[in-house]
Scaffold this motif. Structure first.
Motif, PDB file in Angstrom:
ATOM      1  N   VAL A  17       0.874  -1.170   0.000  1.00  0.00           N
ATOM      2  CA  VAL A  17       0.000   0.000   0.000  1.00  0.00           C
ATOM      3  C   VAL A  17       0.909   1.217   0.000  1.00  0.00           C
ATOM      4  O   VAL A  17       1.821   1.315   0.823  1.00  0.00           O
ATOM      5  CB  VAL A  17      -0.921   0.039   1.247  1.00  0.00           C
ATOM      6  N   GLN A  18       0.682   2.122  -0.939  1.00  0.00           N
ATOM      7  CA  GLN A  18       1.422   3.378  -0.971  1.00  0.00           C
ATOM      8  C   GLN A  18       0.428   4.513  -1.132  1.00  0.00           C
ATOM      9  O   GLN A  18      -0.536   4.391  -1.889  1.00  0.00           O
ATOM     10  CB  GLN A  18       2.439   3.397  -2.116  1.00  0.00           C
ATOM     11  N   SER A  19       0.685   5.613  -0.436  1.00  0.00           N
ATOM     12  CA  SER A  19      -0.220   6.744  -0.484  1.00  0.00           C
ATOM     13  C   SER A  19       0.576   8.030  -0.319  1.00  0.00           C
ATOM     14  O   SER A  19       1.549   8.066   0.430  1.00  0.00           O
ATOM     15  CB  SER A  19      -1.262   6.614   0.632  1.00  0.00           C
ATOM     16  N   GLU A  20       0.149   9.045  -1.042  1.00  0.00           N
ATOM     17  CA  GLU A  20       0.843  10.333  -0.952  1.00  0.00           C
ATOM     18  C   GLU A  20      -0.151  11.448  -1.257  1.00  0.00           C
ATOM     19  O   GLU A  20      -1.029  11.305  -2.098  1.00  0.00           O
ATOM     20  CB  GLU A  20       1.987  10.367  -1.969  1.00  0.00           C
ATOM     21  N   LYS A  21       0.008  12.569  -0.549  1.00  0.00           N
ATOM     22  CA  LYS A  21      -0.839  13.736  -0.772  1.00  0.00           C
ATOM     23  C   LYS A  21      -0.101  14.696  -1.694  1.00  0.00           C
ATOM     24  O   LYS A  21       1.102  14.909  -1.554  1.00  0.00           O
ATOM     25  CB  LYS A  21      -1.175  14.422   0.551  1.00  0.00           C
ATOM     26  N   PHE A  22      -0.850  15.270  -2.648  1.00  0.00           N
ATOM     27  CA  PHE A  22      -0.275  16.186  -3.627  1.00  0.00           C
ATOM     28  C   PHE A  22      -0.956  17.543  -3.524  1.00  0.00           C
ATOM     29  O   PHE A  22      -2.179  17.627  -3.442  1.00  0.00           O
ATOM     30  CB  PHE A  22      -0.438  15.620  -5.041  1.00  0.00           C
ATOM     31  N   PRO A  23      -0.161  18.619  -3.556  1.00  0.00           N
ATOM     32  CA  PRO A  23      -0.730  19.969  -3.437  1.00  0.00           C
ATOM     33  C   PRO A  23      -1.332  20.436  -4.766  1.00  0.00           C
ATOM     34  O   PRO A  23      -1.144  19.808  -5.813  1.00  0.00           O
ATOM     35  CB  PRO A  23       0.494  20.822  -3.090  1.00  0.00           C
ATOM     36  N   VAL A  24      -2.045  21.552  -4.713  1.00  0.00           N
ATOM     37  CA  VAL A  24      -2.531  22.188  -5.931  1.00  0.00           C
ATOM     38  C   VAL A  24      -1.302  22.820  -6.578  1.00  0.00           C
ATOM     39  O   VAL A  24      -0.851  23.893  -6.180  1.00  0.00           O
ATOM     40  CB  VAL A  24      -3.610  23.248  -5.620  1.00  0.00           C
ATOM     41  N   ASP A  25      -0.739  22.108  -7.527  1.00  0.00           N
ATOM     42  CA  ASP A  25       0.520  22.502  -8.158  1.00  0.00           C
ATOM     43  C   ASP A  25       0.565  21.853  -9.537  1.00  0.00           C
ATOM     44  O   ASP A  25       0.208  20.675  -9.663  1.00  0.00           O
ATOM     45  CB  ASP A  25       1.684  22.013  -7.290  1.00  0.00           C
ATOM     46  N   PRO A  26       1.012  22.570 -10.563  1.00  0.00           N
ATOM     47  CA  PRO A  26       1.065  21.984 -11.903  1.00  0.00           C
ATOM     48  C   PRO A  26       1.958  20.735 -11.997  1.00  0.00           C
ATOM     49  O   PRO A  26       1.801  19.934 -12.911  1.00  0.00           O
ATOM     50  CB  PRO A  26       1.636  23.104 -12.773  1.00  0.00           C
ATOM     51  N   LEU A  27       2.866  20.555 -11.052  1.00  0.00           N
ATOM     52  CA  LEU A  27       3.744  19.386 -11.070  1.00  0.00           C
ATOM     53  C   LEU A  27       3.113  18.154 -10.418  1.00  0.00           C
ATOM     54  O   LEU A  27       3.646  17.051 -10.530  1.00  0.00           O
ATOM     55  CB  LEU A  27       5.068  19.703 -10.371  1.00  0.00           C
ATOM     56  N   SER A  28       1.973  18.314  -9.759  1.00  0.00           N
ATOM     57  CA  SER A  28       1.361  17.198  -9.036  1.00  0.00           C
ATOM     58  C   SER A  28       0.968  16.019  -9.924  1.00  0.00           C
ATOM     59  O   SER A  28       1.209  14.876  -9.539  1.00  0.00           O
ATOM     60  CB  SER A  28       0.174  17.689  -8.209  1.00  0.00           C
ATOM     61  N   PRO A  29       0.384  16.241 -11.107  1.00  0.00           N
ATOM     62  CA  PRO A  29       0.076  15.063 -11.937  1.00  0.00           C
ATOM     63  C   PRO A  29       1.333  14.247 -12.285  1.00  0.00           C
ATOM     64  O   PRO A  29       1.304  13.015 -12.239  1.00  0.00           O
ATOM     65  CB  PRO A  29      -0.570  15.666 -13.194  1.00  0.00           C
ATOM     66  N   ARG A  30       2.419  14.930 -12.593  1.00  0.00           N
ATOM     67  CA  ARG A  30       3.664  14.208 -12.917  1.00  0.00           C
ATOM     68  C   ARG A  30       4.174  13.444 -11.699  1.00  0.00           C
ATOM     69  O   ARG A  30       4.574  12.281 -11.800  1.00  0.00           O
ATOM     70  CB  ARG A  30       4.732  15.181 -13.409  1.00  0.00           C
ATOM     71  N   LYS A  31       4.129  14.072 -10.524  1.00  0.00           N
ATOM     72  CA  LYS A  31       4.591  13.393  -9.310  1.00  0.00           C
ATOM     73  C   LYS A  31       3.688  12.213  -8.954  1.00  0.00           C
ATOM     74  O   LYS A  31       4.165  11.188  -8.471  1.00  0.00           O
ATOM     75  CB  LYS A  31       4.680  14.394  -8.157  1.00  0.00           C
ATOM     76  N   ALA A  32       2.390  12.344  -9.212  1.00  0.00           N
ATOM     77  CA  ALA A  32       1.463  11.229  -8.968  1.00  0.00           C
ATOM     78  C   ALA A  32       1.767  10.075  -9.921  1.00  0.00           C
ATOM     79  O   ALA A  32       1.737   8.906  -9.521  1.00  0.00           O
ATOM     80  CB  ALA A  32       0.021  11.705  -9.126  1.00  0.00           C
ATOM     81  N   ARG A  33       2.078  10.389 -11.179  1.00  0.00           N
ATOM     82  CA  ARG A  33       2.457   9.328 -12.131  1.00  0.00           C
ATOM     83  C   ARG A  33       3.718   8.609 -11.648  1.00  0.00           C
ATOM     84  O   ARG A  33       3.828   7.387 -11.766  1.00  0.00           O
ATOM     85  CB  ARG A  33       2.690   9.908 -13.528  1.00  0.00           C
ATOM     86  N   GLN A  34       4.668   9.361 -11.109  1.00  0.00           N
ATOM     87  CA  GLN A  34       5.901   8.747 -10.596  1.00  0.00           C
ATOM     88  C   GLN A  34       5.603   7.795  -9.439  1.00  0.00           C
ATOM     89  O   GLN A  34       6.182   6.714  -9.348  1.00  0.00           O
ATOM     90  CB  GLN A  34       6.897   9.833 -10.169  1.00  0.00           C
ATOM     91  N   LEU A  35       4.695   8.199  -8.545  1.00  0.00           N
ATOM     92  CA  LEU A  35       4.278   7.325  -7.445  1.00  0.00           C
ATOM     93  C   LEU A  35       3.691   6.024  -7.999  1.00  0.00           C
ATOM     94  O   LEU A  35       4.063   4.925  -7.563  1.00  0.00           O
ATOM     95  CB  LEU A  35       3.243   8.025  -6.559  1.00  0.00           C
ATOM     96  N   VAL A  36       2.801   6.139  -8.963  1.00  0.00           N
ATOM     97  CA  VAL A  36       2.163   4.966  -9.555  1.00  0.00           C
ATOM     98  C   VAL A  36       3.193   4.093 -10.268  1.00  0.00           C
ATOM     99  O   VAL A  36       3.151   2.864 -10.171  1.00  0.00           O
ATOM    100  CB  VAL A  36       1.012   5.394 -10.502  1.00  0.00           C
TER     101      VAL A  36
END
Length: 157
Positions: A17-36
């Motif tokens: 199980v992995q989970s991370e919170k992302f801020p309202v930031d244009p880089l968040s979708p890219r960082k979420a893809r990296q998590l996945v």
């Protein structure tokens, strides 16, 4: 001290199980893809389709909910992984007719095409929603997912 209370350990239920919170930031979708991507690599599953869908959902959370979002990836033992995006808006997404000239509006169409199962849980009391999905078996490999995406694009035109 002994107890009659029976319980299961999370490690008996879930291998990762992995989970991370992302801020309202244009880089968040890219960082979420990296998590996945890291999650999928850890469980030995191609990540392309999951990355695409997470990117869509995170972008929607940032654009429409205008809130931070929480991405959670879960790999149960003996079952397909599932993915969740929670944002701070109770407004539920709606499937719209695709405007071919628009740069957006295809997220739920992709979700319908690529997810074996998906749903939205709303929590009006806490003003939040969670969108969950599990990939179709054939979309757990990158080549099949790309073919499905091309088919979805053709169907939308």
């Amino acid at each position: 001290m002994t107890s009659d209370l029976k319980h299961a350990h999370l490690t008996d239920q879930f291998r990762l199980v992995q989970s991370e919170k992302f801020p309202v930031d244009p880089l968040s979708p890219r960082k979420a893809r990296q998590l996945v991507r890291r999650f999928c690599e850890a469980i030995g599953q191609p990540s392309d389709t999951a990355e695409l869908l997470i990117s869509e959902l995170v972008t929607n959370a940032l654009t429409h909910a205008k809130s931070p979002c929480q991405v959670t990836c879960v790999a149960p033992w003996g079952a397909a992984a599932w993915f969740e995006v929670k944002d701070e808006s109770p407004q539920l997404p709606t499937l719209r007719e695709v405007d071919l000239g628009a740069a957006s509006g295809r997220g739920l169409l992709l979700m319908d095409a690529l997810a074996e199962y998906w749903h939205v849980e709303d929590d009006e009391l806490r003003r939040k929603k969670i969108i969950c999905f599990r990939l179709k078996e054939e979309c757990r490999d990158a080549r099949s997912a790309q073919q499905t995406e091309v088919t979805v694009a053709a169907a939308a035109s």
